[in-house]
Design an enzyme around this catalytic site. Structure first.
Site, PDB file in Angstrom:
ATOM      1  N   CYS A  71      -2.560   1.916  22.758  1.00 52.13           N
ATOM      2  CA  CYS A  71      -3.373   3.125  22.605  1.00 52.13           C
ATOM      3  C   CYS A  71      -2.790   4.109  21.593  1.00 52.13           C
ATOM      4  CB  CYS A  71      -3.615   3.846  23.923  1.00 52.13           C
ATOM      5  SG  CYS A  71      -4.975   5.023  23.739  1.00 52.13           S
ATOM      6  N   CYS A  91     -11.218   3.928  21.650  1.00 55.77           N
ATOM      7  CA  CYS A  91     -10.211   4.879  22.079  1.00 55.77           C
ATOM      8  C   CYS A  91     -10.923   6.183  22.425  1.00 55.77           C
ATOM      9  CB  CYS A  91      -9.227   5.086  20.920  1.00 55.77           C
ATOM     10  SG  CYS A  91      -7.799   6.043  21.385  1.00 55.77           S
TER      11      CYS A  91
HETATM   12  P1  FAD Z   1      -0.543  -4.669  30.763  1.00 55.53           P
HETATM   13  O1  FAD Z   1      -1.798  -4.134  31.358  1.00 55.53           O
HETATM   14  O2  FAD Z   1       0.571  -3.714  30.500  1.00 55.53           O
HETATM   15  O3  FAD Z   1      -0.057  -5.847  31.718  1.00 55.53           O
HETATM   16  C1  FAD Z   1       1.107  -6.610  31.478  1.00 55.53           C
HETATM   17  C2  FAD Z   1       1.461  -7.279  32.789  1.00 55.53           C
HETATM   18  O4  FAD Z   1       2.512  -8.244  32.557  1.00 55.53           O
HETATM   19  C3  FAD Z   1       2.005  -6.289  33.829  1.00 55.53           C
HETATM   20  O5  FAD Z   1       1.320  -6.455  35.045  1.00 55.53           O
HETATM   21  C4  FAD Z   1       3.478  -6.656  33.946  1.00 55.53           C
HETATM   22  O6  FAD Z   1       4.014  -6.431  35.247  1.00 55.53           O
HETATM   23  C5  FAD Z   1       3.457  -8.154  33.604  1.00 55.53           C
HETATM   24  N1  FAD Z   1       4.747  -8.655  33.146  1.00 55.53           N
HETATM   25  C6  FAD Z   1       5.714  -7.981  32.491  1.00 55.53           C
HETATM   26  N2  FAD Z   1       6.774  -8.779  32.273  1.00 55.53           N
HETATM   27  C7  FAD Z   1       6.457  -9.993  32.804  1.00 55.53           C
HETATM   28  C8  FAD Z   1       7.158 -11.227  32.897  1.00 55.53           C
HETATM   29  N3  FAD Z   1       8.411 -11.372  32.425  1.00 55.53           N
HETATM   30  N4  FAD Z   1       6.543 -12.265  33.512  1.00 55.53           N
HETATM   31  C9  FAD Z   1       5.271 -12.138  33.998  1.00 55.53           C
HETATM   32  N5  FAD Z   1       4.579 -10.974  33.934  1.00 55.53           N
HETATM   33  C10 FAD Z   1       5.161  -9.914  33.339  1.00 55.53           C
HETATM   34  N6  FAD Z   1      -6.438   1.581  26.603  1.00 55.53           N
HETATM   35  C11 FAD Z   1      -7.740   1.915  26.459  1.00 55.53           C
HETATM   36  O7  FAD Z   1      -8.590   1.036  26.299  1.00 55.53           O
HETATM   37  N7  FAD Z   1      -8.138   3.233  26.479  1.00 55.53           N
HETATM   38  C12 FAD Z   1      -7.263   4.243  26.671  1.00 55.53           C
HETATM   39  O8  FAD Z   1      -7.668   5.407  26.695  1.00 55.53           O
HETATM   40  C13 FAD Z   1      -5.883   3.915  26.825  1.00 55.53           C
HETATM   41  N8  FAD Z   1      -4.977   4.904  27.028  1.00 55.53           N
HETATM   42  C14 FAD Z   1      -3.667   4.569  27.266  1.00 55.53           C
HETATM   43  C15 FAD Z   1      -2.768   5.600  27.503  1.00 55.53           C
HETATM   44  C16 FAD Z   1      -1.438   5.310  27.793  1.00 55.53           C
HETATM   45  C17 FAD Z   1      -0.482   6.445  28.046  1.00 55.53           C
HETATM   46  C18 FAD Z   1      -1.018   3.955  27.840  1.00 55.53           C
HETATM   47  C19 FAD Z   1       0.435   3.633  28.184  1.00 55.53           C
HETATM   48  C20 FAD Z   1      -1.897   2.919  27.585  1.00 55.53           C
HETATM   49  C21 FAD Z   1      -3.242   3.222  27.279  1.00 55.53           C
HETATM   50  N9  FAD Z   1      -4.176   2.214  26.989  1.00 55.53           N
HETATM   51  C22 FAD Z   1      -5.506   2.539  26.794  1.00 55.53           C
HETATM   52  C23 FAD Z   1      -3.723   0.825  26.699  1.00 55.53           C
HETATM   53  C24 FAD Z   1      -3.976  -0.182  27.813  1.00 55.53           C
HETATM   54  O9  FAD Z   1      -3.446   0.265  29.037  1.00 55.53           O
HETATM   55  C25 FAD Z   1      -3.324  -1.508  27.410  1.00 55.53           C
HETATM   56  O10 FAD Z   1      -3.769  -1.857  26.106  1.00 55.53           O
HETATM   57  C26 FAD Z   1      -3.679  -2.629  28.366  1.00 55.53           C
HETATM   58  O11 FAD Z   1      -3.143  -2.336  29.648  1.00 55.53           O
HETATM   59  C27 FAD Z   1      -3.138  -3.970  27.854  1.00 55.53           C
HETATM   60  O12 FAD Z   1      -3.274  -4.980  28.813  1.00 55.53           O
HETATM   61  P2  FAD Z   1      -2.180  -6.141  28.955  1.00 55.53           P
HETATM   62  O13 FAD Z   1      -2.633  -6.973  30.082  1.00 55.53           O
HETATM   63  O14 FAD Z   1      -1.916  -6.741  27.636  1.00 55.53           O
HETATM   64  O15 FAD Z   1      -0.834  -5.367  29.370  1.00 55.53           O
END
Ligand code: FAD
Length: 401
Positions: free
Chosen positions: A164, A344
């Site tokens: 983000c 966003c």
């Molecule tokens: P995540 O949701 O972070 O999930 C990763 C997962 O992998 C977690 O559950 C973690 O526990 C797990 N994991 C970690 N290490 C391991 C391992 N070794 N083995 C197995 N599992 C593991 N997005 C929007 O669309 N709109 C917004 O307004 C927005 N605002 C945001 C504001 C903030 C402050 C933040 C921090 C993020 C924001 N986002 C927003 C971004 C959004 O949250 C992420 O892009 C999204 O969560 C990505 O998904 P993901 O599954 O790739 O990662």
């Protein structure tokens, strides 16, 4: 479990936004042997952390038990993955056990590199700085913003891809709107440090954000980065990469966003893009399939596709990954269906929103009828506070949106 070897037809690494969305879609499509490797007891809706830091939402609303979002019929392997052996269709867990797969989906999210900026970690854990990028720290951001009446507030954004990319400035606008309402904005110097030459990668939205920053009297340092922090003396060193000038600012409040990259164990694995310092999983940006291992896919923050790293992007990637994975299982070619869509919702005040939607072309890509997405809209932030979370928990994580 040290010497145990498990086997599942499809293994999804990471049960965050991407992993749960894909696993739910695969189950709905009739796949019966899907496992999710996820170590955490809690699932977080991270977009809410911006509103938590701005005093607009309680932190507890962003977390639910992981068990409550795990799709029915999926095997939950509750452990950290720590290495990939794609030549042998296997991965290792921190427990020492191995998990073999026929097909792999990699989505363990992004790593926050707090230690890349000297002093930053100590500063955010000290009395004058915070970061919405952590569940533990986001409530502290509001505790620092609320009592501030005079002095200097610094809001930072690091160079390189981050999750983000709008969040570092959203919190600045929420804070300024609150200080304006309190009648103290004029007594504050507000500094926003951005690594980019513009406010945002898409010109129409960048132009709107220029007017927002000017409205609040924010001093924007573009092409700049905070390279060093001293939490005790409250000093931040800002380097301007355009003219290589350095400036030291003494802050009374700092909102710090750390540099980010793929988790170290992903970077060190054969799946990583070795040509990039960020080490994301090297995938085709349209099919989401790995460029060297045809039975491996990746999406979300850990993938190398050059979209803006957001949950909104994941919402469009998950159906592509699920259908392309099943196409590959049938011996067909994956379709190049992901076009880089991301969005966003930029909170420009406590009641206004600029809904930036765009794709790889870096042109606006509006999808919501009746909202002029090229202008700030007044919605009391109901959309970001209530509508988007409801869609996330009730539809996206269930594989229906
Ligand atoms: P995540 O949701 O972070 O999930 C990763 C997962 O992998 C977690 O559950 C973690 O526990 C797990 N994991 C970690 N290490 C391991 C391992 N070794 N083995 C197995 N599992 C593991 N997005 C929007 O669309 N709109 C917004 O307004 C927005 N605002 C945001 C504001 C903030 C402050 C933040 C921090 C993020 C924001 N986002 C927003 C971004 C959004 O949250 C992420 O892009 C999204 O969560 C990505 O998904 P993901 O599954 O790739 O990662």
């Amino acid at each position: 479990m040290a010497s145990e070897t498990l086997h599942h037809k499809i293994v999804v690494v990471g049960g965050g936004t991407a992993g749960i969305s894909v696993a739910a879609r695969l189950r709905r499509a009739g796949e019966t042997d899907v496992a999710v490797v996820e170590p955490s007891d809690t699932h977080y809706y991270q977009p809410l952390w911006t509103l938590v830091g701005g005093g607009r939402a309680p932190i507890r609303a962003s977390a639910r038990p992981e068990a409550s979002v795990m799709p029915k019929g999926v095997a939950w392997i509750k452990a950290h993955a720590e290495g990939f052996d794609p030549e042998n269709n296997s991965l290792t867990l921190a427990t020492g056990a191995a998990v073999e797969y026929d097909y792999l989906v990699v989505c363990p999210g992004i790593q926050l590199d707090w230690n890349k900026i000297p002093g930053a970690n100590e500063a955010v854990n000290g009395p004058f700085a915070s970061s919405n990028y952590s569940y533990d720290l986001a409530p502290k951001t509001w505790r620092l913003i609320r009592p501030l009446r005079r002095g200097t507030a610094v809001f930072t954004m690091p160079a390189g891809p981050i999750k983000c990319a709008g969040a570092p400035q959203k919190i600045a606008y929420l804070a300024c709107d609150y200080w304006r309402q309190q009648g103290v904005l004029g007594d504050l110097r507000v500094v926003l440090v951005l690594p980019t030459p513009g406010m945002f990668g898409v010109k129409v939205f960048s132009d709107v954000l220029e007017t927002v920053a000017a409205r609040y009297g924010i001093e924007v340092h573009k092409s700049s980065e905070v390279v060093e922090v001293d939490g005790e003396s409250r000093r931040a060193v800002i380097v301007n990469h355009a003219d290589e000038s350095r400036e030291e600012v003494t802050y009374d409040l700092m909102h710090f966003v750390p540099p980010q990259s793929a988790p170290d164990w992903v970077k060190a694995s054969p799946l990583a893009d070795k040509a990039s310092p960020f080490g994301y999983v090297e995938i085709d940006k349209n099919t989401m399939r790995h460029v060297r291992y045809p039975n491996v896919f990746s999406l979300g923050d850990c993938g190398s596709s050059p979209n803006s790293k957001t949950g909104a992007a994941v919402r469009k990637q998950a159906p592509v990954v699920a259908s392309n994975l099943r196409a590959v299982m049938r011996g067909e070619q994956p379709a190049p269906k992901y076009d880089g869509y991301a969005s966003c919702p930029l909170t420009t005040s406590r009641h206004h929103l600029l809904l930036a939607e765009f794709d790889y072309s870096m042109e606006p890509r509006p999808t919501i009828p009746l909202i002029n997405t090229k202008k700030e809209v007044y919605d009391r932030n109901m959309f970001k506070r209530y509508a988007l979370p409801a869609m996330y928990w009730n539809m996206m994580l269930k594989g229906t949106a």
